[in-house]
Design an enzyme around this catalytic site. Sequence first.
Site, short mmCIF file in Angstrom:
data_model
loop_
_atom_site.label_atom_id
_atom_site.label_comp_id
_atom_site.label_asym_id
_atom_site.label_seq_id
_atom_site.Cartn_x
_atom_site.Cartn_y
_atom_site.Cartn_z
N LYS A 190 0.83 -1.21 0.00
CA LYS A 190 0.00 0.00 0.00
C LYS A 190 0.86 1.25 0.00
O LYS A 190 1.89 1.32 0.70
CB LYS A 190 -0.91 -0.03 1.23
CG LYS A 190 -1.93 1.10 1.31
CD LYS A 190 -2.82 0.91 2.54
CE LYS A 190 -3.87 1.99 2.67
NZ LYS A 190 -4.76 1.77 3.85
N SER A 197 -9.58 1.91 2.90
CA SER A 197 -8.63 2.64 2.08
C SER A 197 -7.61 1.76 1.36
O SER A 197 -6.90 2.22 0.46
CB SER A 197 -7.86 3.62 2.97
OG SER A 197 -7.11 2.92 3.99
N SER A 205 -10.49 -0.42 6.85
CA SER A 205 -9.74 -0.37 5.59
C SER A 205 -9.10 -1.67 5.16
O SER A 205 -8.61 -1.77 4.03
CB SER A 205 -8.65 0.70 5.68
OG SER A 205 -9.24 1.97 5.84
#
Length: 449
Positions: free
Chosen positions: A84, A153, A177
């Site tokens: 990420k 996210s 997330s």
Amino acid sequence: MFKFKDTLSSLSATAARQALAAGECSTEELTQSCLDRIAEREEAVGAWIYLDPELALAQARALDAKKKAGDPLGTLHGLPVGLKDIFDTADMPTECGSAYYEGRRPIEDSTTAALLRRAGAVILGKTVTTEWALSAPGKTANPHDPSRTPGGSSSGSAAAVADQMTPLAIGTQTGGSMIRPASFCGVFGYKPTFGSISRRGVSMLARRLDTIGVYGRTADDLALIGDALMVHDPEDWDMLANPGRDLTGAMAEGLLDSFKFAFVRTPAWDQGEPDMTSALEAFVKGLGDVVQDVTLEGVFDDIVNTHKTVIHANVATFLGEVAEKAPEKMRPETHGRVDEGKAISAVDYIRALGLAEAQGQALDRLFDLYDVILTPSAAGQAPQDLSITGNPAFNGMWTLLGVPAVSVPLLTGADGMPIGVQVVGRCGDDARVLRAAKWLWERYGGQEK
């Protein structure tokens, strides 16, 4: 809905590791298969914000050379991983999905990136995150239906694993997330006990909540990469003193005949969509006498708002200066979250922290009676709207309490989209949660490959 291809990139991490160990493929071949899949599907899915195929292949070739030389190999040797875009990497940009950090090039690896390299993983590239890992979405679409959100996210990480671009990926959870994108994209997602994986070199959002998590295609995959990352780091002051739990060893012990499950609808149940609530209730009913209905009430009644208070106060603390100095480089959704945090008084924040402690103590007593909790991973199917990331109401409470959670892709919604079942356990009892997730999958989901 597209059909998956039977290629090296479609293997689970566990199966790919076995193939590499047996000499059935090389790290370069596995990495190239993932890159080929990305080239084929990235335009539709948009899972990656930074990808350098030559850098990935150079890592792969170096690992193949290491194996050929007879050198000791790490536990993730040869396995591609997506990271990420809030984790610092010395050889790739880290922009946090934000115009404020556009072009930012860290000078050293985050602890997570360093541990991945030490374990022999190939860091394929950076996956898309929402802005600052909050709610303003990036370019990623759901692999099963590009008109739908992948969640957030950790959007790109979940979508990349679901689309067979990589067997493993790293994300984070401050609200929902990790677990919500896993549910929307139909993959296994794991949020460990708070303090299990170092956050050094990771963009901070809420110190009290931020948790590193992992995506894979099987419960064994989650255990494999979890073990590689659960190493104490004194530079993260909130880490557990002894985070390692030998998850792979626990998984290898074999499954229990049964577990004692508590089915918890949570105070957010009325926010669930009808197809999710009916599918989950039917699934739970099919488990028979190994599960009991349990209601969280009293101290838990306002737990959704307790989490909102804690997260937004922290968001205002960590992003307030950026909002003031460079307002044009922050999207309206993020400004709104910062403003919400600024409106929270110190009295309300301290009260919320105290309430969270009481809620955690009450939940811990529940685990004297049950092995794990079964509860929704998300409110329903992935919404058909790319401007949102979905409702986090079924996730934030577990993040607030720091407990381990795994989303298992067991259900489908009215439109045939995946819906996960969330398995939640006592703090530190991650191995039991993963074993329960595998038990459920093998009996009610499908065969791991």
